[in-house]
Design an enzyme around this catalytic site. Structure first.
Site, short mmCIF file in Angstrom:
data_model
loop_
_atom_site.label_atom_id
_atom_site.label_comp_id
_atom_site.label_asym_id
_atom_site.label_seq_id
_atom_site.Cartn_x
_atom_site.Cartn_y
_atom_site.Cartn_z
N SER A 132 14.90 -23.34 -22.02
CA SER A 132 15.77 -23.34 -23.20
C SER A 132 15.00 -22.78 -24.38
CB SER A 132 16.24 -24.77 -23.52
OG SER A 132 16.87 -24.84 -24.79
N TYR A 144 13.96 -33.43 -25.16
CA TYR A 144 14.48 -32.24 -24.47
C TYR A 144 13.58 -31.04 -24.73
CZ TYR A 144 17.77 -28.54 -23.17
OH TYR A 144 18.37 -27.44 -22.59
#
Length: 245
Positions: A132, A144
């Site tokens: 990501s 995350y």
């Protein structure tokens, strides 16, 4: 890698990026196995493209064992399963933190560990990791961001380790993608910029990267600029991120 006739395993194949990649792979002539927890979602993807659905929760020992056995026989392993969480880190439940790190980082490492010996014996293979743009560090997504940054480092090191074995390693860095991910992480995507991209756009870039053995791919491509600025001038990037979000 030529995709036609290859055996591919795609985790997170019931929706979003994983489903789009699986459909694109079957369209390219690959034999695709899709893994996920959502049986209905897997069946819907399978009906669209002909992939073989396998229900497995990768955060459990049994599910991981099922995935590892499939990875050991695959020519291409695409790690698309992922978990997000948005909010203050102190409010994040401990079990949610553990599950996120397991699915986003530990599981891809374990599947690579299972896949590489077979790829070495067969003399070819490819591993793709969906990371990501959050690797640059996104406010409200500390766990995350850290997991996806760890995945980038793991893939980069693994590429060195398998360089002489005709095994490719690709890491993909999507920005905001129009999938159920944002509903599941607990916070909707509410920014006007950058705009969301469709999962099919990510899938096309993944297939092209595998075919051309690209090490890293950003979707959309201009996001690589953010990563370069963060790497060269992290203090400047931090100030810009704080101002512009």
């Amino acid at each position: 890698m030529r995709l036609h006739g290859r055996d591919a395993l795609v985790t997170g194949g019931s929706s979003g990026i994983g489903a789009a990649i699986a459909t694109a792979l079957t369209g390219a002539g690959a034999r695709v196995t899709i893994l996920g927890r959502d049986a209905a979602g897997l069946d819907a993807v399978a009906r669209r493209g002909g992939a073989e659905p396998v229900v497995a929760d990768l955060t459990t020992d049994a599910g991981l064992a099922t995935a590892a056995a499939a990875a050991a026989e695959a020519d291409l392993v695409v790690n698309a399963a992922g978990r997000g969480w948005a909010g203050d880190l102190g409010a994040m439940p401990p079990d949610e933190l553990a599950a996120l790190v397991t699915l986003d980082l530990v599981v891809p490492m374990q599947l690579a560990r299972a896949a590489v010996p077979g790829m070495r014996r067969r003399g070819s293979g490819h591993l793709a990791f969906v990371s990501s743009i959050a690797t640059v560090g996104v406010g409200g997504e500390a766990a995350y961001s850290a997991s996806k940054a760890g995945l980038r480092a793991f893939a980069a090191a693994l590429r060195h380790d398998v360089a002489g074995d005709r095994i490719g390693v690709t890491t993909v860095f999507p920005g905001a993608v129009d999938t159920p991910f944002f509903d599941r992480r607990g916070r909707r995507y509410d920014r006007r910029f950058p705009r969301m991209v469709p999962p099919d756009a990510v899938a096309r870039r993944v297939l092209r990267a595998v075919e051309r053995d690209r090490a890293e791919v950003f979707v959309p491509a201009w996001l690589s600029l953010a990563a370069r600025v963060q790497g060269v001038a992290p203090a400047v990037f931090h100030r810009m991120a704080g101002r512009f979000g």
